[in-house]
Scaffold this motif. Structure first.
Motif, short mmCIF file in Angstrom:
data_model
loop_
_atom_site.label_atom_id
_atom_site.label_comp_id
_atom_site.label_asym_id
_atom_site.label_seq_id
_atom_site.Cartn_x
_atom_site.Cartn_y
_atom_site.Cartn_z
N LYS A 20 44.69 10.73 42.80
CA LYS A 20 44.73 10.15 41.47
C LYS A 20 43.39 9.45 41.19
N SER A 21 42.87 9.61 39.99
CA SER A 21 41.55 9.08 39.67
C SER A 21 41.55 7.57 39.45
N ASP A 22 42.72 6.96 39.24
CA ASP A 22 42.74 5.52 38.97
C ASP A 22 42.68 4.67 40.23
N ASP A 23 43.31 5.15 41.32
CA ASP A 23 43.29 4.37 42.56
C ASP A 23 42.97 5.21 43.80
N TRP A 24 42.69 6.50 43.60
CA TRP A 24 42.29 7.41 44.69
C TRP A 24 43.35 7.54 45.78
N ASP A 27 48.16 12.08 44.85
CA ASP A 27 49.00 12.32 43.68
C ASP A 27 50.28 13.01 44.15
#
Length: 259
Positions: A20-24, A27
């Protein structure tokens, strides 16, 4: 003998996995999720022990609601029941926090032996079984390729790069296993149907006495700062053989420091 097997739901390693790009973090919501492969070997080993010596096998999972799918799959192999620790505050927890939650859950159960896979295919840190044993104050028999239970004595052959080590403990213990220990059984139709009726007990952090602010990504001891997709594979170097193929191959290996 009562055996608890730790089972984790992970994204299928045979499918595309993303962060996920928000918290790495992984996913998991959009992934095809399955039982961690190594945990299936732990389930099989627990079943073999109880089939030979008597007792019950309980599955213990920490994960979101969708982890119920993997719990039912695990139960279809033959275990008697399961405990599912589910709480939104757990999301993003690191290995240290996860081990604390699992240890707290184990303290609510009656058990003689805890079995787990040696690693999870998503994190691959190989430390959670050791941490759980430390928190519970029991021996950690990790990396087993063979497990023997004789009365109150547990003996493993610990797999190493050079061969194996023999490690022994008495009484309660946490054992992690590799995929060399056995061959997991396939769930039968009867087992799949029976799994739907087996008890699954849900526990929250409050039930375990674990504070919500002690777990979760915001309180984790490790943080991924950035990530990027794996670069596409580059085409290899082709060396046409026009009489000097061997020489050019050696030169290439020398440049790449293989020779």
């Amino acid at each position: 003998m009562n055996i608890v097997v730790l089972v984790k739901q992970v994204p299928d390693s045979g499918a595309e996995r993303t962060l996920k790009s928000d918290d790495w973090t992984v996913d998991r919501a959009s992934a095809s999720n399955v039982i961690n492969e190594m945990d299936e070997y732990a389930i099989e080993e627990a079943l073999r022990i109880t089939e030979a010596q008597g007792g019950e096998v309980t599955i213990l999972t920490v994960g979101p609601d969708r982890a119920t799918e993997s719990i039912r799959k695990a139960l279809s192999m033959g275990p008697n029941g399961a405990v599912h620790v589910v709480d939104d505050a757990i999301a993003g927890s690191d290995a240290v926090q996860t081990s604390a939650v699992i240890a707290a859950a184990l303290n609510t159960l009656e058990w003689d032996l805890v079995l787990a896979g040696a690693e999870a295919t998503d994190g691959r840190v190989q430390v959670v079984p050791h941490m759980i044993a430390e928190r519970l104050g029991v021996p950690a028999l990790t990396g087993a390729r063979k497990l023997t239970v004789d009365g109150d004595t547990r003996t493993i052959e610990r797999q190493t790069d050079e061969g194996y080590e023999v490690v022994q403990a008495t009484g309660k213990a946490v054992v992690s296993v590799w995929d060399t220990i056995n061959e997991p059984r396939y769930p039968s139709f009867k087992g799949i149907m029976a799994a739907k009726k087996k008890p699954v007990k849900s526990l929250s952090l409050a039930d375990l006495g674990v504070a919500a602010d002690a777990v979760g990504g915001a309180n984790a001891r490790t943080t991924v700062l950035a990530g990027q997709p794996r670069p596409p594979r580059q085409s290899g170097t082709r060396v046409p053989d026009e009489g000097e193929g061997g020489v050019r191959l050696v030169e290439f290996l020398a440049v790449e420091k293989f020779v």
